[in-house]
Design an enzyme around this catalytic site. Structure first.
Site, PDB file in Angstrom:
ATOM      1  N   HIS A   1      33.430  17.375  44.736  1.00  0.00           N
ATOM      2  CA  HIS A   1      34.458  16.153  44.625  1.00  0.00           C
ATOM      3  C   HIS A   1      35.062  15.388  43.635  1.00  0.00           C
ATOM      4  O   HIS A   1      36.349  14.949  43.921  1.00  0.00           O
ATOM      5  CB  HIS A   1      33.772  14.838  45.485  1.00  0.00           C
ATOM      6  CG  HIS A   1      32.664  13.413  44.210  1.00  0.00           C
ATOM      7  ND1 HIS A   1      31.748  14.714  44.030  1.00  0.00           N
ATOM      8  CD2 HIS A   1      33.012  13.138  43.829  1.00  0.00           C
ATOM      9  CE1 HIS A   1      30.888  13.827  42.820  1.00  0.00           C
ATOM     10  NE2 HIS A   1      31.471  11.987  43.088  1.00  0.00           N
ATOM     11  N   ASP A   2      35.003  15.712  42.528  1.00  0.00           N
ATOM     12  CA  ASP A   2      35.909  15.191  41.218  1.00  0.00           C
ATOM     13  C   ASP A   2      36.442  16.417  40.849  1.00  0.00           C
ATOM     14  O   ASP A   2      37.505  16.316  39.976  1.00  0.00           O
ATOM     15  CB  ASP A   2      34.812  15.045  40.190  1.00  0.00           C
ATOM     16  CG  ASP A   2      33.804  13.807  40.169  1.00  0.00           C
ATOM     17  OD1 ASP A   2      34.559  12.968  40.887  1.00  0.00           O
ATOM     18  OD2 ASP A   2      33.075  13.903  39.782  1.00  0.00           O
TER      19      ASP A   2
ATOM     20  N   ASP B   1      22.806  10.650  45.815  1.00  0.00           N
ATOM     21  CA  ASP B   1      22.848  10.442  44.629  1.00  0.00           C
ATOM     22  C   ASP B   1      22.750   9.244  43.843  1.00  0.00           C
ATOM     23  O   ASP B   1      23.155   8.467  44.315  1.00  0.00           O
ATOM     24  CB  ASP B   1      24.431  10.513  44.647  1.00  0.00           C
ATOM     25  CG  ASP B   1      25.501  10.946  43.491  1.00  0.00           C
ATOM     26  OD1 ASP B   1      25.049  10.497  42.694  1.00  0.00           O
ATOM     27  OD2 ASP B   1      26.590  11.611  44.252  1.00  0.00           O
TER      28      ASP B   1
ATOM     29  N   ASP C   1      23.858  11.718  38.409  1.00  0.00           N
ATOM     30  CA  ASP C   1      25.460  11.360  38.203  1.00  0.00           C
ATOM     31  C   ASP C   1      25.406  10.919  36.393  1.00  0.00           C
ATOM     32  O   ASP C   1      24.287   9.976  36.151  1.00  0.00           O
ATOM     33  CB  ASP C   1      26.245   9.875  39.024  1.00  0.00           C
ATOM     34  CG  ASP C   1      27.740   9.581  38.681  1.00  0.00           C
ATOM     35  OD1 ASP C   1      27.945  10.596  39.070  1.00  0.00           O
ATOM     36  OD2 ASP C   1      28.025   8.137  38.121  1.00  0.00           O
TER      37      ASP C   1
ATOM     38  N   GLU D   1      24.115  15.551  36.343  1.00  0.00           N
ATOM     39  CA  GLU D   1      24.939  15.698  35.828  1.00  0.00           C
ATOM     40  C   GLU D   1      25.506  16.110  34.661  1.00  0.00           C
ATOM     41  O   GLU D   1      24.652  15.044  34.350  1.00  0.00           O
ATOM     42  CB  GLU D   1      26.550  15.404  36.778  1.00  0.00           C
ATOM     43  CG  GLU D   1      27.710  15.467  36.663  1.00  0.00           C
ATOM     44  CD  GLU D   1      28.611  14.248  36.682  1.00  0.00           C
ATOM     45  OE1 GLU D   1      29.888  14.459  36.726  1.00  0.00           O
ATOM     46  OE2 GLU D   1      27.858  13.369  36.833  1.00  0.00           O
TER      47      GLU D   1
HETATM   48  O1  TEU Z   1      31.464  12.650  37.442  1.00  0.00           O
HETATM   49  C1  TEU Z   1      31.464  11.769  35.972  1.00  0.00           C
HETATM   50  C2  TEU Z   1      32.626  12.414  35.629  1.00  0.00           C
HETATM   51  O2  TEU Z   1      32.701  12.120  33.993  1.00  0.00           O
HETATM   52  C3  TEU Z   1      34.328  12.164  36.081  1.00  0.00           C
HETATM   53  O3  TEU Z   1      34.790  11.527  35.730  1.00  0.00           O
HETATM   54  C4  TEU Z   1      34.761  13.084  35.528  1.00  0.00           C
HETATM   55  O4  TEU Z   1      34.768  13.499  34.016  1.00  0.00           O
HETATM   56  C5  TEU Z   1      35.880  13.309  36.141  1.00  0.00           C
HETATM   57  O5  TEU Z   1      35.807  13.027  37.725  1.00  0.00           O
HETATM   58  C6  TEU Z   1      36.591  14.806  35.884  1.00  0.00           C
HETATM   59  O6  TEU Z   1      37.283  14.610  37.185  1.00  0.00           O
HETATM   60  C7  TEU Z   1      30.656  11.671  38.009  1.00  0.00           C
HETATM   61  C8  TEU Z   1      30.723  11.680  39.718  1.00  0.00           C
HETATM   62  O7  TEU Z   1      30.953  12.928  39.143  1.00  0.00           O
HETATM   63  C9  TEU Z   1      32.382  10.525  39.089  1.00  0.00           C
HETATM   64  O8  TEU Z   1      32.570  10.651  41.214  1.00  0.00           O
HETATM   65  C10 TEU Z   1      32.352   9.602  39.527  1.00  0.00           C
HETATM   66  O9  TEU Z   1      33.375   8.543  39.484  1.00  0.00           O
HETATM   67  C11 TEU Z   1      32.158   9.027  37.321  1.00  0.00           C
HETATM   68  O10 TEU Z   1      30.311  10.169  37.942  1.00  0.00           O
HETATM   69  C12 TEU Z   1      31.070   7.480  37.741  1.00  0.00           C
HETATM   70  O11 TEU Z   1      30.139   7.182  38.027  1.00  0.00           O
END
Ligand code: TEU
Ligand code: CA
Length: 549
Positions: A320-321, A103, A204, A246
Site C-alpha cells: 500500500h506504500d 497489522d 509496522d 517491516e
Molecule cells: O511504512 C513505513 C515507512 O517508513 C513509510 O513511510 C515509507 O517510508 C513510505 O511509505 C514509503 O513510501 C509504514 C506503513 O507501511 C505506512 O503506510 C505508514 O504510513 C508508516 O509505516 C507509519 O505507520
C-alpha cells in the site's frame, strides 16, 4: 533428511494477499471499503488460491495516516464495521482455509489514543513515560531528527512545555519501548487478537522500536532484538503464527537476526533493497532514475542465497506504500498483460513467501493526477508543500507523485465495469482509476488468458511442487543484461526460469534441454534452449532433462 522436512511451517508454503480495507469493497454505499465488503469477496480470494490475508489496519483511528495512527487497538474503526464483523471475517475466512494476519502498528499510536491524551496532560501522569518526552534546547527541539513525513520529528506540546517524538506525522507520537509497562500493554493487546484466532502479525516499522533518540539512533537500536525475543515469549511463541517485520534498512545479515529459527523472534522480514533501485543513491524515493536490471538481479540473488537456513525470505513487488509494479517496472500500455505475467512468474518462482497486493493479480496500474487537490496521502501532500517551498517546479513535483505516490496503490479495487468499478454505489473516498472499464475482475475471470489465471496457476504450482518452496536458487550470470534467468534445484531435479525484463527482443542460449513446460506467458512449449530469441517480456519456466555442472 533436509532441514525443512523436520522443521517446516505453514507460512513457508503459503501465499499471502494484502487487503487495504479502505479500498477493497464498500458494502453500504458510504464510499469507504469495510469488513462486510471483504467478507463478500472471500470467495474470489479462495478462487485465486491464497492462504492468508494481511489486513492493513482496521482499528479505531482518526485516519491521519489511513489507520496507521491507532486510537484504540481493541476496537474496530466505525467506518469499517464492528468487532462482530471482525469475528465473522475471521470465521468466514477460516471456512475457506484463509488465515487473517493483523497489522501491528506499535512504534507509535495516534495522538488521540487515551494513553497519549493522559501522557500529554501532565509530567507526573502515570502514562507520561508511555511516550518519548524531552526538554527543548535553546528554545528549539532537543535535536535535529527528522520525521519520515518531513519536518522535525519533535513537537512542542503546550500543556507541559516539552517536546514529544514523532518519527511519522505529528498525530503519530512514538511509544517509549524502554518502558516495560508499554511493552506489557502491547503484549496484552497482541494476546487479545491471538485469542480471536488470527494467523499472525505484520509488524509496522518494527526496526524502529529500539530507537535511542538522544543519540539519533532510530533503526536497529541496541535493544531491538531483546524486545522481539521478549515479545515472542510473551505472545506468539510456540503458536506457529506468521510474523513478518517491516524493516526498511535490513541487509541479509540483519534479516538473519530477526528470522533465524534458533533465535525465536519473527518468521521473516520485508526487506526493501530492490525497492530503492530506481532512486538516485543517497536521495529520497522521489528522486527518480531508471531501474538498473543488473542490480535487481544482484540484489535478488544475494537475498536468495545468503539467508540459507538462518532465515526466510518474503517476496513482494507491491504494497500500500508502493506504486503499481506493472506501471513501475513493467509496461502498462502495449505490454501490460505480458509484463505483469512476467513479473509474477519471476517473483513467484523464487524461494520465500510471496505477497500479492490487491489488484496486482489483475494488473491494476498507477493513476495519473494533475493537481495536488486530487491527492489524499499525507506523505505526498507533505512532500509537495516541502518541495514547493524549496522552489521545485510544480510539474516536476506532480511527476514524482505520479510515479511514486502512495495513492497509486490505494485507488479502489476494480471489480467490474459498472460505475465506480463495483467498488461502491456511493462516492468513493479516492477516485477510481478510469481504466476500470478494461481492467477489472469480471473481465479477468472471463478471459482464460488473463493475468489473474497466471497468478492462480503460480499459487497452484507452489502447492504441488516442493521444489518451488524448498529448492535452492542459482542465478545464471552470462545472459543479456535485460534477461533475468535462474535455476531452482531440488532433490536431483532442476528447473529453469527465464524472463525477458524488457520491451525488446533478447537473445538467450543455454546448452540444455527442457522436458516439460511448467508455465509461460506465451503460447509456446519449450524443448531446445540454445539460440533462442525471446519476445518482449517473454517468460517461461521449464523442467530440465538433466543437470550437471
Ligand atoms: O511504512 C513505513 C515507512 O517508513 C513509510 O513511510 C515509507 O517510508 C513510505 O511509505 C514509503 O513510501 C509504514 C506503513 O507501511 C505506512 O503506510 C505508514 O504510513 C508508516 O509505516 C507509519 O505507520
Ligand atoms: Ca462502507
Amino acid at each position: 533428511m533436509t532441514q525443512h522436512e523436520t522443521n517446516n511451517h505453514w507460512w513457508q508454503e503459503a501465499v499471502v494477499y494484502q487487503v487495504y480495507p479502505r479500498s477493497f469493497q464498500d458494502s453500504n454505499g458510504d464510499g469507504i471499503g469495510d469488513l462486510a465488503g471483504i467478507i463478500q469477496r472471500l470467495d474470489y480470494l479462495q478462487e485465486l488460491g491464497i492462504n492468508a490475508i494481511w489486513l492493513s489496519p482496521v482499528y479505531r483511528s482518526p485516519n491521519d495516516d489511513n489507520g496507521y495512527d491507532i486510537s484504540d487497538y481493541e476496537q474496530i474503526m466505525a467506518e469499517f464495521g464492528t468487532m462482530d464483523d471482525m469475528e465473522q471475517l475471521i470465521q468466514e475466512a477460516k471456512l475457506r482455509e484463509i488465515k487473517i494476519i493483523m497489522d501491528l502498528v506499535v512504534n507509535h499510536t495516534s495522538d488521540e489514543h487515551p494513553w497519549f491524551i493522559e501522557s500529554r496532560s501532565s509530567k507526573d501522569n502515570p502514562y507520561r513515560d508511555f511516550y518519548v518526552w524531552r526538554k527543548g534546547i535553546n528554545d528549539g527541539p532537543p535535536n535535529d531528527l527528522e520525521s519520515t513525513f518531513l519536518g522535525p520529528a519533535w513537537q512542542l506540546d503546550e500543556p507541559t512545555g516539552e517536546y514529544y517524538l514523532h518519527l511519522f506525522s505529528q498525530k503519530q507520537p512514538d511509544l517509549n519501548w524502554e518502558n516495560p509497562a508499554v511493552r506489557n500493554a502491547i503484549y496484552d493487546m497482541m494476546n487479545f487478537w491471538i485469542d480471536k484466532g488470527i494467523g499472525g502479525f505484520r509488524m509496522d516499522v518494527i526496526d524502529l522500536v529500539g530507537k535511542i533518540p538522544d543519540q539519533k539512533i532510530t533503526g536497529n537500536g541496541p535493544k531491538l532484538h531483546d524486545y522481539l525475543k521478549e515479545m515472542n515469549t510473551q505472545t506468539f511463541g510456540g503458536k506457529d503464527l506468521l510474523t513478518v517485520g517491516e524493516t526498511w534498512g535490513a541487509t541479509p545479515e540483519i534479516a538473519k537476526l530477526y528470522s533465524d529459527p534458533k533465535r525465536n523472534e519473527l518468521s521473516m522480514v520485508f526487506q526493501f533493497e530492490h525497492v530503492g533501485l530506481d532512486e538516485q543513491p543517497g536521495k529520497s524515493k522521489w528522486d527518480l532514475r531508471p531501474l538498473q536490471i543488473a542490480e535487481l538481479k544482484k540484489v535478488f540473488s544475494k537475498w536468495q542465497t545468503e539467508l540459507g537456513d538462518q532465515g526466510w525470505n518474503s517476496l513482494f513487488w507491491n504494497n500500500h506504500d508502493l506504486p503499481r509494479i506493472v506501471s513501475r517496472w513493467g509496461n502498462d500500455n502495449r505490454y501490460r498483460v505480458e509484463s505483469a505475467k512476467m513479473l509474477a512468474i519471476l517473483l513467484h518462482m523464487l524461494k520465500g513467501t510471496p505477497y500479492i497486493y490487491q489488484g496486482e493479480e489483475i494488473g491494476m496500474t498507477n493513476r495519473t493526477i494533475h493537481d495536488i487537490a486530487e491527492v489524499e496521502d499525507i506523505e505526498s501532500k507533505n512532500m509537495y508543500a516541502d518541495r514547493l517551498e524549496k522552489g521545485y517546479p510544480k510539474p516536476e513535483i506532480l511527476a514524482s507523485i505520479n510515479v511514486k505516490g502512495r495513492d497509486n496503490a490505494r485507488t479502489p479495487m476494480q471489480w467490474d465495469n459498472t460505475e465506480n468499478a463495483g467498488f461502491t454505489t456511493g462516492e468513493p473516498w479516492l477516485v477510481v482509476n478510469e481504466n476500470y472499464h478494461e481492467i477489472n475482475v469480471t473481465q479477468a475471470l472471463a478471459d482464460k488468458n488473463s493475468i489473474f489465471y497466471t497468478y492462480q496457476k503460480l499459487i497452484e504450482l507452489r502447492k504441488s511442487y516442493p521444489l518451488i518452496v524448498w529448492g535452492s536458487f542459482e542465478l545464471i550470470e552470462d545472459t543479456a543484461t535485460d534477461v533475468f534467468a535462474y535455476y531452482r534445484h531440488y532433490q536431483g531435479e532442476s528447473w529453469l526460469v527465464v524472463c525477458n525484463f524488457s520491451d525488446r527482443a533478447q537473445r538467450f542460449s543455454l546448452d540444455k534441454t527442457a522436458t516439460e513446460t511448467i508455465i509461460t506467458n506465451t503460447e509456446k512449449t519449450y524443448n531446445q534452449l540454445s539460440d533462442k530469441t525471446l519476445g518482449p517480456y517473454e517468460a517461461f519456466v521449464v523442467k530440465l532433462s538433466s543437470f550437471t555442472d
